[in-house]
Design a protein around this motif. Structure first.
Motif, PDB file in Angstrom:
ATOM      1  N   SER A   1       0.979  -1.169   0.136  1.00 18.90           N
ATOM      2  CA  SER A   1      -0.061  -0.215  -0.002  1.00 18.90           C
ATOM      3  C   SER A   1       0.844   1.319   0.114  1.00 18.90           C
ATOM      4  CB  SER A   1      -0.967  -0.098   1.128  1.00 18.90           C
ATOM      5  OG  SER A   1      -1.626   1.038   1.183  1.00 18.90           O
ATOM      6  N   ARG A   2       1.959   1.243   0.967  1.00 21.08           N
ATOM      7  CA  ARG A   2       2.630   2.251   0.838  1.00 21.08           C
ATOM      8  C   ARG A   2       3.506   2.748  -0.264  1.00 21.08           C
ATOM      9  NH1 ARG A   2       7.974   2.179   1.719  1.00 21.08           N
ATOM     10  NH2 ARG A   2       8.077   0.192   2.744  1.00 21.08           N
ATOM     11  N   LEU A   3       3.861   1.576  -1.031  1.00 14.91           N
ATOM     12  CA  LEU A   3       4.662   1.599  -2.505  1.00 14.91           C
ATOM     13  C   LEU A   3       3.677   1.953  -3.271  1.00 14.91           C
ATOM     14  CD1 LEU A   3       6.837  -1.724  -1.865  1.00 14.91           C
ATOM     15  CD2 LEU A   3       7.691   0.510  -1.974  1.00 14.91           C
ATOM     16  N   LEU A   4       2.565   1.692  -3.449  1.00 19.07           N
ATOM     17  CA  LEU A   4       1.555   2.167  -4.501  1.00 19.07           C
ATOM     18  C   LEU A   4       1.567   3.677  -4.054  1.00 19.07           C
ATOM     19  CD1 LEU A   4      -0.835  -0.740  -4.630  1.00 19.07           C
ATOM     20  CD2 LEU A   4       0.856   0.058  -6.462  1.00 19.07           C
ATOM     21  N   ALA A   5       1.171   4.087  -2.952  1.00 22.17           N
ATOM     22  CA  ALA A   5       1.135   5.597  -2.743  1.00 22.17           C
ATOM     23  C   ALA A   5       2.230   6.312  -2.947  1.00 22.17           C
ATOM     24  CB  ALA A   5       0.865   5.827  -1.096  1.00 22.17           C
ATOM     25  N   GLU A   6       3.524   5.767  -2.724  1.00 23.42           N
ATOM     26  CA  GLU A   6       4.743   6.303  -3.144  1.00 23.42           C
ATOM     27  C   GLU A   6       4.740   6.616  -4.876  1.00 23.42           C
ATOM     28  OE1 GLU A   6       7.958   4.227  -1.709  1.00 23.42           O
ATOM     29  OE2 GLU A   6       7.692   4.972   0.384  1.00 23.42           O
ATOM     30  N   HIS A   7       4.184   5.838  -5.678  1.00 23.57           N
ATOM     31  CA  HIS A   7       4.034   5.793  -6.852  1.00 23.57           C
ATOM     32  C   HIS A   7       3.224   7.039  -7.514  1.00 23.57           C
ATOM     33  CE1 HIS A   7       6.645   2.748  -8.997  1.00 23.57           C
ATOM     34  NE2 HIS A   7       6.315   2.050  -8.080  1.00 23.57           N
ATOM     35  N   GLY A   8       2.164   7.266  -6.679  1.00 25.12           N
ATOM     36  CA  GLY A   8       1.261   8.380  -6.875  1.00 25.12           C
ATOM     37  C   GLY A   8      -0.128   7.976  -6.758  1.00 25.12           C
TER      38      GLY A   8
ATOM     39  N   VAL B   1      -1.763 -11.048  -8.191  1.00 28.60           N
ATOM     40  CA  VAL B   1      -1.300 -11.691  -7.085  1.00 28.60           C
ATOM     41  C   VAL B   1       0.250 -11.212  -6.860  1.00 28.60           C
ATOM     42  CG1 VAL B   1      -0.871 -13.776  -5.584  1.00 28.60           C
ATOM     43  CG2 VAL B   1      -2.807 -13.806  -7.250  1.00 28.60           C
ATOM     44  N   ILE B   2       0.508 -10.541  -5.756  1.00 23.83           N
ATOM     45  CA  ILE B   2       1.805 -10.221  -5.175  1.00 23.83           C
ATOM     46  C   ILE B   2       2.390 -11.424  -4.307  1.00 23.83           C
ATOM     47  CG2 ILE B   2       3.236  -8.287  -4.277  1.00 23.83           C
ATOM     48  CD1 ILE B   2       1.244  -6.378  -5.197  1.00 23.83           C
TER      49      ILE B   2
ATOM     50  N   VAL C   1       6.264  -4.237  -7.117  1.00 24.95           N
ATOM     51  CA  VAL C   1       5.411  -3.349  -7.139  1.00 24.95           C
ATOM     52  C   VAL C   1       5.181  -2.236  -8.328  1.00 24.95           C
ATOM     53  CG1 VAL C   1       4.204  -1.240  -5.937  1.00 24.95           C
ATOM     54  CG2 VAL C   1       4.814  -3.405  -4.602  1.00 24.95           C
ATOM     55  N   ASP C   2       6.750  -2.084  -8.587  1.00 27.51           N
ATOM     56  CA  ASP C   2       6.808  -1.284  -9.787  1.00 27.51           C
ATOM     57  C   ASP C   2       6.257  -1.907 -10.989  1.00 27.51           C
ATOM     58  OD1 ASP C   2       8.636   0.465  -8.471  1.00 27.51           O
ATOM     59  OD2 ASP C   2      10.546  -0.473  -9.624  1.00 27.51           O
ATOM     60  N   GLY C   3       6.172  -3.278 -11.215  1.00 30.69           N
ATOM     61  CA  GLY C   3       5.415  -3.921 -12.362  1.00 30.69           C
ATOM     62  C   GLY C   3       4.183  -3.705 -12.015  1.00 30.69           C
ATOM     63  N   VAL C   4       3.793  -3.984 -10.896  1.00 31.32           N
ATOM     64  CA  VAL C   4       2.124  -3.810 -10.812  1.00 31.32           C
ATOM     65  C   VAL C   4       1.594  -2.380 -11.035  1.00 31.32           C
ATOM     66  CG1 VAL C   4       0.426  -3.937  -8.910  1.00 31.32           C
ATOM     67  CG2 VAL C   4       2.007  -5.698  -8.933  1.00 31.32           C
TER      68      VAL C   4
ATOM     69  N   LEU D   1      -1.305   1.411 -14.733  1.00 31.94           N
ATOM     70  CA  LEU D   1      -1.251   2.201 -15.704  1.00 31.94           C
ATOM     71  C   LEU D   1      -1.726   2.066 -16.889  1.00 31.94           C
ATOM     72  CD1 LEU D   1       2.069   4.415 -14.834  1.00 31.94           C
ATOM     73  CD2 LEU D   1      -0.222   5.106 -14.261  1.00 31.94           C
ATOM     74  N   ASP D   2      -1.361   0.917 -17.413  1.00 36.41           N
ATOM     75  CA  ASP D   2      -2.056   0.339 -18.596  1.00 36.41           C
ATOM     76  C   ASP D   2      -3.615   0.001 -18.483  1.00 36.41           C
ATOM     77  OD1 ASP D   2       0.779   0.053 -19.530  1.00 36.41           O
ATOM     78  OD2 ASP D   2       0.867  -2.043 -19.207  1.00 36.41           O
TER      79      ASP D   2
END
Length: 210
Positions: free
Chosen positions: A25-32, A179-180, A193-196, A201-202
């Motif tokens: 969750s935190r990593l996704l928030a860091e992506h924006g 699935v992560i 998470v970069d890949g997710v 975005l896609d």
């Protein structure tokens, strides 16, 4: 919604205790991403003076109030923990308020923003069908227990009881679109998470978050 073509995809993130969900969750928030934390909202909707708190007091009595007028969560937990009927009554008050607040927050997000609903009880509450994409943090249950013991300083028996009280691994995977695998070291999660994130975005046609 004006049209399905321009409707924001609804994205949920779920996972059991000590499964790495908070890190994802935190990593996704860091992506924006705008992450809507349902645990946080479940506290907010029963803040002092709220209609949610008034409804809980009406249902369970003034003994659930602390001296300062806030909700005494320990007392309330004692009332509902072993009584399924009372627990369902409480959920019937809290869940609609949380969902309404989550919808309000999402509706206020910029059109190009990826919004992720961080929803621990997605499966238990039967909400998976309301989302276009469900992300599940997946981990072997034994490793989940070991992490919970280390993280919370609790006993193995208590950790296993908490895991058993949630939806099981099979039930979560049955609703998963992404699935992560969080069974490895946590320092590999950013790359995963970069890949997710790129997948999300896609899903929006590559629209950047704002």
């Amino acid at each position: 919604m004006d049209s399905h073509q321009h409707r924001r995809p609804r994205i949920a993130l779920t996972g059991g205790i000590a499964s790495g969900k908070s890190t994802v969750s935190r990593l996704l928030a860091e992506h924006g991403a705008l992450v809507i934390d349902y645990d946080l909202l479940s506290h907010r909707v029963v803040d002092p003076g709220s209609g949610g708190l008034a409804a809980v007091v009406a249902a369970f009595g003034p003994e659930v109030l602390a001296a300062d007028g806030s909700l005494d969560r320990a007392v309330l937990a004692g009332l509902v923990f072993t009584d399924p009927g009372r627990r369902r009554r409480l959920e019937g008050i809290i869940h609609p308020l949380v969902e309404a607040e989550a919808d309000r927050i999402e509706a206020g997000a910029a059109a190009g923003r990826v919004v992720v609903h961080d929803l621990p009880l997605l499966v238990e509450a039967g909400l998976a069908e309301g989302f276009d994409v469900v992300i599940v943090t997946d981990i072997d249950p034994d490793e989940q227990v070991r992490r919970a013991v280390r993280r919370d300083g609790t006993t193995e028996a208590h950790a296993r009881a908490r895991v058993a009280a949630q939806a099981d691994r099979r039930e979560r995977l049955a609703v998963a679109d992404i699935v992560i695998d969080t069974s490895g070291p946590l320092d590999v999660l950013p790359g995963i998470v970069d890949g997710v994130w790129q997948q999300l975005l896609d899903l929006r046609g590559g629209t950047e978050c704002s």
